[in-house]
Design a protein around this motif. Sequence first.
Motif, PDB file in Angstrom:
ATOM      1  N   ASP A 176       0.838  -1.098  -0.092  1.00  0.00           N
ATOM      2  CA  ASP A 176       0.000  -0.105   0.054  1.00  0.00           C
ATOM      3  C   ASP A 176       0.598   1.265  -0.020  1.00  0.00           C
ATOM      4  N   ARG A 208      -0.771   0.236   6.467  1.00  0.00           N
ATOM      5  CA  ARG A 208      -1.603  -0.590   7.050  1.00  0.00           C
ATOM      6  C   ARG A 208      -1.118  -2.147   6.694  1.00  0.00           C
ATOM      7  N   GLU A 217      -5.440   2.714  14.780  1.00  0.00           N
ATOM      8  CA  GLU A 217      -7.013   2.440  14.268  1.00  0.00           C
ATOM      9  C   GLU A 217      -6.979   3.390  13.047  1.00  0.00           C
ATOM     10  N   GLY A 218      -7.968   2.804  12.237  1.00  0.00           N
ATOM     11  CA  GLY A 218      -8.525   3.702  10.957  1.00  0.00           C
ATOM     12  C   GLY A 218      -8.031   2.845   9.661  1.00  0.00           C
ATOM     13  N   ALA A 219      -8.794   2.907   8.716  1.00  0.00           N
ATOM     14  CA  ALA A 219      -8.776   2.204   7.622  1.00  0.00           C
ATOM     15  C   ALA A 219      -8.314   2.885   6.577  1.00  0.00           C
ATOM     16  N   GLU A 220      -8.059   4.108   6.705  1.00  0.00           N
ATOM     17  CA  GLU A 220      -7.522   5.257   5.378  1.00  0.00           C
ATOM     18  C   GLU A 220      -6.229   4.859   5.203  1.00  0.00           C
ATOM     19  N   ARG A 221      -5.856   5.494   3.975  1.00  0.00           N
ATOM     20  CA  ARG A 221      -4.496   5.131   3.518  1.00  0.00           C
ATOM     21  C   ARG A 221      -3.408   5.991   4.165  1.00  0.00           C
ATOM     22  N   ARG A 222      -2.327   5.565   4.684  1.00  0.00           N
ATOM     23  CA  ARG A 222      -1.520   6.154   5.586  1.00  0.00           C
ATOM     24  C   ARG A 222      -0.218   6.688   4.951  1.00  0.00           C
ATOM     25  N   ARG A 225       1.392  10.440   4.830  1.00  0.00           N
ATOM     26  CA  ARG A 225       1.745  10.854   6.019  1.00  0.00           C
ATOM     27  C   ARG A 225       3.271  11.344   5.857  1.00  0.00           C
TER      28      ARG A 225
END
Length: 441
Positions: A176, A208, A217-222, A225
């Motif tokens: 990802d 992720r 936590e969270g399912a968003e693309r990271r 950042r």
Amino acid sequence: MDSNSAPAPPQQRQKQKPQKATEPMPKLGMHRVEPRPVAPHPPSPPRRPILWREAPKLWRDEKPPKKKKKKENEAAAISAREMAGAKINQKELVHFIQFLLCQLRWQAGKIVDGNFEAFDAEMRRIDTMSDDVASCSQLMAKFLDGPAAGDRWVPWHTVTCEMELFLMTKLRTASDLNEKEKFVLATAFSGSRWCPLFQSVVYPYFSRALDTEHTYEGAERRGARILDPDTAFVEGGELYEKVVAWRDRGFKLHTKAFNSYPQRGEGGERYPAYICRRMAHFAKIGLAAWPSVSSGRCSMRSLDALYRGFDRIGPTMSKVLLVTNHLWRPELRILDESCEVGDGADEAFNYLFGARGGGDSVRKRRLKVLFDHLASQDVEPRLAPMAAWVAARTRARFPSVPAGAISDALTIYDLQVQLCEWRKFRKRIDKKRTIARGVVL
């Protein structure tokens, strides 16, 4: 007048008594002193955050004194004469080459195969008298438990050391993250270079796919950042709090392979903030280097100049970044012709050439002379076939590593790293040079 009368004795000088002062001394505290007016000064600007202790300006930032320039010219001239008729200490060279064979054996036995049987069998096939390398087991075990323990050991192929192999097998395979994000995260790794911290805390914050323990936590693309390092590593942020919690559990934040020098007051409770600022600092270096690396228009010289333009990046840290760049993108051939030489190789050159110091250019020249000598002289007939054999098995063992990062023959950047490893072995483990070709311990 009586001629027999004795002469009068000389008049003695009499001591004078100290005269009393005509005026009494003033008593302390009895006189009033008027304060002088002080001109007001403008307020000092706020101190900028510093990653570590300030260093004096490098000579490239300002015109060097003539005296220093003269010394540098003299050192370069001495080195040119030295290299023109370079004489390598043959006893030290034999010891160094035997150590290289040991490095090949232990890479195959500890990292690739898990045992030494296949390597020893291949050695006996090439040369029936090959017990000299296997007999070094006790010294190598002492080496790997001492100065080369854990992530401080770099085997024959640099890409198989714990740090580089972690980047290749973990970060490089993250599904990802795009190439830019991977490159910047690989550069940010040098802010700590402690694999457990990045595997459990840092990289899961940005991927992720790497957050296997659901630390965040969270399912968003990271991945995006990392493109804003100051926000990602800000003190008090989510990642910072995880780093603090990791430290509070008694875990390390920085590798012991090399030292970091925090500013006074940045140790203890402030150390996690210092490490986070270091990682953000190196992420910015990755962002600055990405355009030239991604376009392929880069060289060792251009990247080295870029890296050293950042605060506290010297030849050793620049070498670390360049080696990672070369292993990550071997098709760019960044280190095919030359390599930055860290300070750790200086003592190895002293063993081999009987000379040390002289600056970056002198160390590079010595490295090239040694590399050419090993390439042109068949000093150890077992070295080349065993290096190719270990390389083939290593590529099969780690398919995610670019094939170009695992060379069949000795490369100049692997040689530079092996000089640093041999220096530790020669200085702290085998001071009397007991290992040598044909010597069974």
